[in-house]
Scaffold this motif. Structure first.
Motif, PDB file in Angstrom:
ATOM      1  N   PHE A 278     -45.175 -14.263 -24.406  1.00 25.97           N
ATOM      2  CA  PHE A 278     -44.205 -14.547 -23.348  1.00 25.97           C
ATOM      3  C   PHE A 278     -44.797 -14.308 -21.966  1.00 25.97           C
ATOM      4  CE2 PHE A 278     -41.161 -13.465 -26.895  1.00 25.97           C
ATOM      5  CZ  PHE A 278     -40.773 -14.784 -27.099  1.00 25.97           C
ATOM      6  N   LYS A 279     -45.635 -13.292 -21.833  1.00 25.23           N
ATOM      7  CA  LYS A 279     -46.293 -13.053 -20.540  1.00 25.23           C
ATOM      8  C   LYS A 279     -47.250 -14.191 -20.198  1.00 25.23           C
ATOM      9  CE  LYS A 279     -47.623  -8.749 -21.464  1.00 25.23           C
ATOM     10  NZ  LYS A 279     -48.259  -7.423 -21.239  1.00 25.23           N
ATOM     11  N   LYS A 280     -47.899 -14.763 -21.208  1.00 29.27           N
ATOM     12  CA  LYS A 280     -48.789 -15.893 -20.965  1.00 29.27           C
ATOM     13  C   LYS A 280     -48.011 -17.088 -20.414  1.00 29.27           C
ATOM     14  CE  LYS A 280     -50.067 -19.014 -24.005  1.00 29.27           C
ATOM     15  NZ  LYS A 280     -50.670 -19.722 -25.173  1.00 29.27           N
ATOM     16  N   PHE A 281     -46.889 -17.404 -21.044  1.00 31.41           N
ATOM     17  CA  PHE A 281     -46.093 -18.544 -20.595  1.00 31.41           C
ATOM     18  C   PHE A 281     -45.525 -18.303 -19.202  1.00 31.41           C
ATOM     19  CE2 PHE A 281     -45.261 -18.723 -25.361  1.00 31.41           C
ATOM     20  CZ  PHE A 281     -46.311 -19.610 -25.580  1.00 31.41           C
ATOM     21  N   ASP A 282     -45.173 -17.057 -18.917  1.00 27.51           N
ATOM     22  CA  ASP A 282     -44.685 -16.702 -17.585  1.00 27.51           C
ATOM     23  C   ASP A 282     -45.787 -16.906 -16.543  1.00 27.51           C
ATOM     24  OD1 ASP A 282     -42.712 -14.999 -15.763  1.00 27.51           O
ATOM     25  OD2 ASP A 282     -44.681 -14.053 -15.572  1.00 27.51           O
ATOM     26  N   LYS A 283     -46.983 -16.451 -16.866  1.00 30.65           N
ATOM     27  CA  LYS A 283     -48.109 -16.576 -15.936  1.00 30.65           C
ATOM     28  C   LYS A 283     -48.482 -18.026 -15.692  1.00 30.65           C
ATOM     29  CE  LYS A 283     -52.769 -14.714 -15.125  1.00 30.65           C
ATOM     30  NZ  LYS A 283     -53.851 -13.849 -15.663  1.00 30.65           N
ATOM     31  N   LEU A 284     -48.361 -18.867 -16.715  1.00 28.41           N
ATOM     32  CA  LEU A 284     -48.701 -20.288 -16.585  1.00 28.41           C
ATOM     33  C   LEU A 284     -47.615 -21.086 -15.861  1.00 28.41           C
ATOM     34  CD1 LEU A 284     -50.234 -20.982 -20.120  1.00 28.41           C
ATOM     35  CD2 LEU A 284     -51.471 -20.788 -17.948  1.00 28.41           C
ATOM     36  N   GLY A 285     -46.446 -20.489 -15.668  1.00 29.30           N
ATOM     37  CA  GLY A 285     -45.391 -21.157 -14.920  1.00 29.30           C
ATOM     38  C   GLY A 285     -44.417 -21.968 -15.755  1.00 29.30           C
ATOM     39  N   TYR A 286     -44.560 -21.935 -17.073  1.00 25.53           N
ATOM     40  CA  TYR A 286     -43.631 -22.666 -17.934  1.00 25.53           C
ATOM     41  C   TYR A 286     -42.345 -21.878 -18.176  1.00 25.53           C
ATOM     42  CZ  TYR A 286     -47.694 -25.581 -19.015  1.00 25.53           C
ATOM     43  OH  TYR A 286     -48.780 -26.411 -18.924  1.00 25.53           O
ATOM     44  N   LEU A 287     -42.463 -20.580 -18.214  1.00 28.74           N
ATOM     45  CA  LEU A 287     -41.353 -19.710 -18.569  1.00 28.74           C
ATOM     46  C   LEU A 287     -41.012 -18.788 -17.407  1.00 28.74           C
ATOM     47  CD1 LEU A 287     -39.435 -18.432 -20.717  1.00 28.74           C
ATOM     48  CD2 LEU A 287     -41.353 -16.967 -21.394  1.00 28.74           C
ATOM     49  N   GLU A 288     -39.734 -18.746 -17.065  1.00 26.63           N
ATOM     50  CA  GLU A 288     -39.255 -17.766 -16.088  1.00 26.63           C
ATOM     51  C   GLU A 288     -38.518 -16.679 -16.864  1.00 26.63           C
ATOM     52  OE1 GLU A 288     -37.933 -18.910 -12.106  1.00 26.63           O
ATOM     53  OE2 GLU A 288     -35.960 -18.093 -12.645  1.00 26.63           O
ATOM     54  N   ALA A 311     -28.325   3.265 -12.543  1.00 20.43           N
ATOM     55  CA  ALA A 311     -29.417   3.703 -13.418  1.00 20.43           C
ATOM     56  C   ALA A 311     -29.722   2.644 -14.472  1.00 20.43           C
ATOM     57  CB  ALA A 311     -29.052   5.023 -14.087  1.00 20.43           C
ATOM     58  N   GLN A 312     -28.686   2.040 -15.077  1.00 25.78           N
ATOM     59  CA  GLN A 312     -28.911   0.952 -16.042  1.00 25.78           C
ATOM     60  C   GLN A 312     -29.777  -0.144 -15.425  1.00 25.78           C
ATOM     61  OE1 GLN A 312     -28.192  -0.329 -19.118  1.00 25.78           O
ATOM     62  NE2 GLN A 312     -26.950   1.275 -20.056  1.00 25.78           N
ATOM     63  N   LEU A 313     -29.463  -0.519 -14.198  1.00 28.06           N
ATOM     64  CA  LEU A 313     -30.210  -1.591 -13.540  1.00 28.06           C
ATOM     65  C   LEU A 313     -31.600  -1.123 -13.112  1.00 28.06           C
ATOM     66  CD1 LEU A 313     -27.283  -3.112 -11.466  1.00 28.06           C
ATOM     67  CD2 LEU A 313     -28.521  -4.246 -13.315  1.00 28.06           C
ATOM     68  N   ALA A 314     -31.676   0.047 -12.514  1.00 30.34           N
ATOM     69  CA  ALA A 314     -32.961   0.548 -12.014  1.00 30.34           C
ATOM     70  C   ALA A 314     -33.973   0.705 -13.142  1.00 30.34           C
ATOM     71  CB  ALA A 314     -32.759   1.883 -11.293  1.00 30.34           C
ATOM     72  N   ILE A 315     -33.529   1.276 -14.247  1.00 31.46           N
ATOM     73  CA  ILE A 315     -34.431   1.522 -15.375  1.00 31.46           C
ATOM     74  C   ILE A 315     -34.837   0.205 -16.027  1.00 31.46           C
ATOM     75  CG2 ILE A 315     -34.588   2.578 -17.672  1.00 31.46           C
ATOM     76  CD1 ILE A 315     -32.648   4.787 -16.450  1.00 31.46           C
ATOM     77  N   GLY A 316     -33.877  -0.719 -16.181  1.00 33.02           N
ATOM     78  CA  GLY A 316     -34.193  -2.015 -16.767  1.00 33.02           C
ATOM     79  C   GLY A 316     -35.162  -2.816 -15.925  1.00 33.02           C
ATOM     80  N   ILE A 317     -34.949  -2.826 -14.615  1.00 31.52           N
ATOM     81  CA  ILE A 317     -35.813  -3.600 -13.722  1.00 31.52           C
ATOM     82  C   ILE A 317     -37.205  -2.982 -13.638  1.00 31.52           C
ATOM     83  CG2 ILE A 317     -36.138  -4.260 -11.296  1.00 31.52           C
ATOM     84  CD1 ILE A 317     -33.021  -4.579 -11.201  1.00 31.52           C
ATOM     85  N   GLN A 318     -37.281  -1.657 -13.582  1.00 35.84           N
ATOM     86  CA  GLN A 318     -38.591  -1.011 -13.533  1.00 35.84           C
ATOM     87  C   GLN A 318     -39.368  -1.265 -14.815  1.00 35.84           C
ATOM     88  OE1 GLN A 318     -40.129   0.670 -10.851  1.00 35.84           O
ATOM     89  NE2 GLN A 318     -41.834   0.313 -12.280  1.00 35.84           N
ATOM     90  N   TYR A 319     -38.678  -1.237 -15.947  1.00 35.69           N
ATOM     91  CA  TYR A 319     -39.356  -1.492 -17.218  1.00 35.69           C
ATOM     92  C   TYR A 319     -39.864  -2.931 -17.271  1.00 35.69           C
ATOM     93  CZ  TYR A 319     -40.444  -1.126 -22.182  1.00 35.69           C
ATOM     94  OH  TYR A 319     -41.105  -1.101 -23.382  1.00 35.69           O
ATOM     95  N   TYR A 320     -39.068  -3.855 -16.763  1.00 36.90           N
ATOM     96  CA  TYR A 320     -39.511  -5.242 -16.659  1.00 36.90           C
ATOM     97  C   TYR A 320     -40.825  -5.326 -15.875  1.00 36.90           C
ATOM     98  CZ  TYR A 320     -39.495 -10.170 -15.109  1.00 36.90           C
ATOM     99  OH  TYR A 320     -39.840 -11.477 -14.820  1.00 36.90           O
ATOM    100  N   MET A 321     -40.864  -4.667 -14.724  1.00 40.31           N
ATOM    101  CA  MET A 321     -42.068  -4.729 -13.880  1.00 40.31           C
ATOM    102  C   MET A 321     -43.256  -4.061 -14.561  1.00 40.31           C
ATOM    103  SD  MET A 321     -40.682  -4.385  -9.941  1.00 40.31           S
ATOM    104  CE  MET A 321     -39.843  -2.829 -10.147  1.00 40.31           C
ATOM    105  N   ASP A 322     -43.004  -2.970 -15.283  1.00 37.64           N
ATOM    106  CA  ASP A 322     -44.087  -2.299 -16.003  1.00 37.64           C
ATOM    107  C   ASP A 322     -44.711  -3.225 -17.044  1.00 37.64           C
ATOM    108  OD1 ASP A 322     -43.592  -0.007 -14.547  1.00 37.64           O
ATOM    109  OD2 ASP A 322     -42.470   1.000 -16.135  1.00 37.64           O
ATOM    110  N   ILE A 323     -43.877  -4.029 -17.717  1.00 36.92           N
ATOM    111  CA  ILE A 323     -44.359  -4.870 -18.812  1.00 36.92           C
ATOM    112  C   ILE A 323     -44.838  -6.227 -18.319  1.00 36.92           C
ATOM    113  CG2 ILE A 323     -43.756  -5.933 -21.024  1.00 36.92           C
ATOM    114  CD1 ILE A 323     -43.850  -2.800 -20.934  1.00 36.92           C
ATOM    115  N   ILE A 324     -44.037  -6.882 -17.485  1.00 37.14           N
ATOM    116  CA  ILE A 324     -44.353  -8.259 -17.054  1.00 37.14           C
ATOM    117  C   ILE A 324     -45.350  -8.272 -15.902  1.00 37.14           C
ATOM    118  CG2 ILE A 324     -43.370 -10.462 -16.293  1.00 37.14           C
ATOM    119  CD1 ILE A 324     -42.572  -9.607 -19.121  1.00 37.14           C
ATOM    120  N   GLY A 325     -45.300  -7.263 -15.054  1.00 36.80           N
ATOM    121  CA  GLY A 325     -46.295  -7.167 -13.986  1.00 36.80           C
ATOM    122  C   GLY A 325     -45.856  -7.688 -12.643  1.00 36.80           C
TER     123      GLY A 325
END
Length: 674
Positions: A278-288, A311-325
């Motif tokens: 999924f990160k590959k497809f995101d990086k290539l621009g096919y997947l948002e 907190a639900q939002l902050a933790i979810g968004i930070q985890y997204y950034m940690d994984i997706i970059g």
């Protein structure tokens, strides 16, 4: 940190016409009442709720409800929506004097219908300018040339609650994840790779919730999935032998064997971690990829404690950034549940848009000029993209939706339930509970128990027909609506990812055929993502979305009703305790910090909307209730140990291993909002 034993009433919105409240009146309060008004005053008075609206600071009594004196919760029915409401709890004396015990929080009910306000204002969401009434010339300059007449955005919501059970030898619930990996996520990855290999340009949006991201990367779960997948391959090999004298079943067994081996090949290709794909497809621009709250908590029902929503939002968004970059552009609000209180916190975290139910747009104020065919923006620049109902019904409808076609695979006939126990036992639950194996030999056929054998070639033919029909329908829909719009229309089609492949086995093939057909020149539309749309068309009508969800009746009634409303007293109580912990422990030692962070994890896991959904739908109710109660018990135990300075490190280590989600969580996110 002593608890103050005083009366309390909490008010929640269920729908535009119905509120839910829970309350407590302590024995101390009742004694004080009796002491003040005399012996027998309890017996001679009546418990009551007084309901008030508030308009520009002016209170107006709407109704008085005499309640069961032994009840601790009540449903309140209103005559109209779109009002601010609060409730007073107390008792009426014999002389008709009302003695007030507690006053609730104020809630805002959703609008019941379309707004009468037709004023049109636009906001430049790229520059966050002040809304202006008429900016047509500037809007055209911003949008530039566009060859097609409109856009279609396919949005897939990918979510499974956190179901990791290393304490059990064979946890049935972990199969929810394994089935989704084999039937939905890996087949979709195969579809995306195939489209790329065929040089087909496409765009698609997927929300991948933090709980799902965590599980897809968890070594324990991935190791168990490999065992699960290898057993699927082994069973399919045995089925080839068992069915060697039946031409149709032998062919189907070979199909499943090839399919399971292909799934394993894709899984191995991405190093046994689907997030790599999924990160590959995101990086290539096919997947948002868009984000979600940490554990899919239904935010409007948690907003009694705003800090828990943040907190639900902050933790979810930070985890997204940690994984997706990178930062997410948009968010899938859990269950598409929106409330006005979310605007400011979404803005704080840089979210540009969210996906909403149709009613959020149609009943917005001011009335949206183009319904769900264009996004609307809150006054602070957060955009809402509404679900298109026409495209939804073509897929979701139980009467005429594509998945019900007689040629598609029958979901409810699996060899796990049909073959002799001594044969199938190694491939089902170790306790002998019959479950799905993923090998199903029948097609829908019709409303009959006598099912015909599944014909893969015919099913693929139908998937192609339906994919082309869906493309043609969107083509015609865009042609029709674009004639009456001075903006470029967008059709937003959101679905649960798990529909495609799990419930509708041929769903990923349908997506492939639809995307492939959409790439042809004749179509009036182009595939896009909401984020891309806003970059190209940043002038958006300013309107206030209507609180809603994509659940039954478009309100919150699936998640708060007499079957599951009991959960909120505990969730809100623990939320308040977590806030007190965060406010109190500003410089904890290492052991205290670990316990505080684990308490936050337990609260988050208890807040998942999945548990109340399961209870309402009467499926795995015992498991859902157990999950809520287990996390609440763990939280309360940690709370007591922290506040009494008696942390059991051995027990803490056990809980940290069991509920190991969000390794970088920071309990300080629960500190009070000033």
């Amino acid at each position: 940190m002593p608890q103050i034993d005083k009366p309390k009433i909490v008010l929640m919105v269920q729908s535009a016409n119905t509120l839910f409240c829970y309350y407590n009146i302590s024995p101390i309060t009742l004694k004080e009442f009796t002491d003040k008004y005399g012996e027998g005053s309890l017996q001679n008075s009546k418990a009551a709720l007084k309901v008030y609206s508030v308009d520009n600071g002016v209170e107006k009594e709407l109704q008085t409800i005499f309640i069961d004196p032994f009840a601790d919760n009540w449903y309140i029915h209103l005559d109209k929506g779109d009002i601010d409401v609060f409730v007073k709890l107390g008792r009426y004396l014999e002389n008709n004097t009302f003695v007030e015990f507690a006053v609730s929080n104020i809630v805002t009910t959703p609008r019941l219908g379309e707004s009468e306000d037709r004023r049109v204002y636009y906001i430049d969401v790229s520059e966050q300018q002040i809304p202006t009434k008429d900016n047509n010339e500037k809007r055209e300059d911003k949008q530039g040339a566009f060859m097609k007449k409109g856009y279609v955005a396919l949005v897939l919501h990918s979510h499974i609650p956190f179901i990791r059970h290393p304490e059990k030898e064979d946890a049935l619930e972990e199969r929810w994840l394994f089935e989704a990996m084999s039937e939905c996520y890996i087949p979709l990855i195969g579809v995306y790779d195939k489209l790329i290999d065929e040089h087909i340009d496409f765009k698609i949006t997927m929300s991948i919730t933090p709980t799902l991201m965590a599980m897809l990367q968890d070594p324990y779960l991935n190791n168990k999935y490999i065992v699960y997948l290898k057993k699927s391959i082994e069973l399919s090999e045995k089925e080839i032998v068992r069915n060697k004298n039946n031409k149709q079943l032998s062919k189907l067994a070979e199909f499943y064997n090839e399919r399971f081996n292909n799934i394993y090949s894709i899984y191995k290709k991405y190093d046994y971690n689907l997030m790599n794909a999924f990160k590959k497809f995101d990086k290539l621009g096919y997947l948002e990829i868009i984000t979600c709250s940490a554990t899919h908590g239904l935010l409007p029902l948690l907003s009694v404690n705003p800090e828990t929503v943040k907190a639900q939002l902050a933790i979810g968004i930070q985890y997204y950034m940690d994984i997706i970059g990178h930062e997410p552009k948009g968010i899938w609000l859990p269950e598409c549940a929106y409330a006005y209180s979310l605007d400011s916190v979404l803005k704080e975290f840089g979210i540009r848009y969210f996906i909403s139910e149709n009613k959020a747009i149609v009943n917005a104020s001011q009335r949206p000029k183009y319904g769900t065919y264009a996004p609307i923006s809150t006054s602070n620049g957060i955009c809402a993209f509404g679900r298109d109902m026409e495209s939804s019904y073509q897929v979701w409808s139980s009467f005429n939706g594509y998945p019900g076609d007689y040629n598609y695979r029958e979901f409810y006939r699996d060899i796990g339930y049909e073959l002799p126990m001594d044969y199938i036992a190694p491939y089902i639950d170790k306790k002998g509970i019959r479950i799905d194996t993923g090998i199903k030999y029948y097609r829908v056929t019709g409303n009959t128990e006598n099912k015909d054998y599944y014909n893969r070639e015919m099913a693929m033919k139908k998937a192609k027909e339906h994919g082309e029909h869906f493309a043609n329908s969107r083509h015609n829909q865009i042609n029709t609506v674009s004639r009456n719009m001075d903006e470029v229309p967008i059709i937003v089609s959101p679905y649960d990812t798990e529909l495609f492949g799990h419930w509708w086995f041929e769903g990923p093939n349908f997506i492939y055929e639809f995307i492939k057909k959409s790439s042809e020149q004749w179509t009036s539309y182009e595939l896009t993502t909401p984020g891309t749309y806003l970059e190209e068309h940043p002038f958006v009508q300013c309107s206030r979305p209507c609180p809603s969800s994509w659940g039954e009746n478009s309100d919150y009634s699936v998640w708060v009703n007499p079957s599951n409303d009991w959960i909120y007293r505990d969730l809100h109580s623990c939320g308040g305790k977590m806030i007190r912990l965060a406010n109190t422990y500003k410089e904890p030692d290492n052991l205290e910090k670990r316990a505080l962070n684990q308490a936050a994890r337990e609260l988050l896991l208890a807040e998942s909307s999945d548990w109340s959904f399961i209870i309402k739908n009467n499926t795995t109710v015992q498991y859902a209730a157990q999950r809520i109660n287990t996390h609440i018990e763990r939280f309360n135990k940690l709370y007591e140990e922290i506040t009494n300075e008696s942390i059991d490190e051995k027990n803490l280590c056990i809980i940290e291993d069991l509920d190991n989600i969000f390794p970088n969580i920071d309990y300080k996110l629960y500190r009070s909002i000033n």
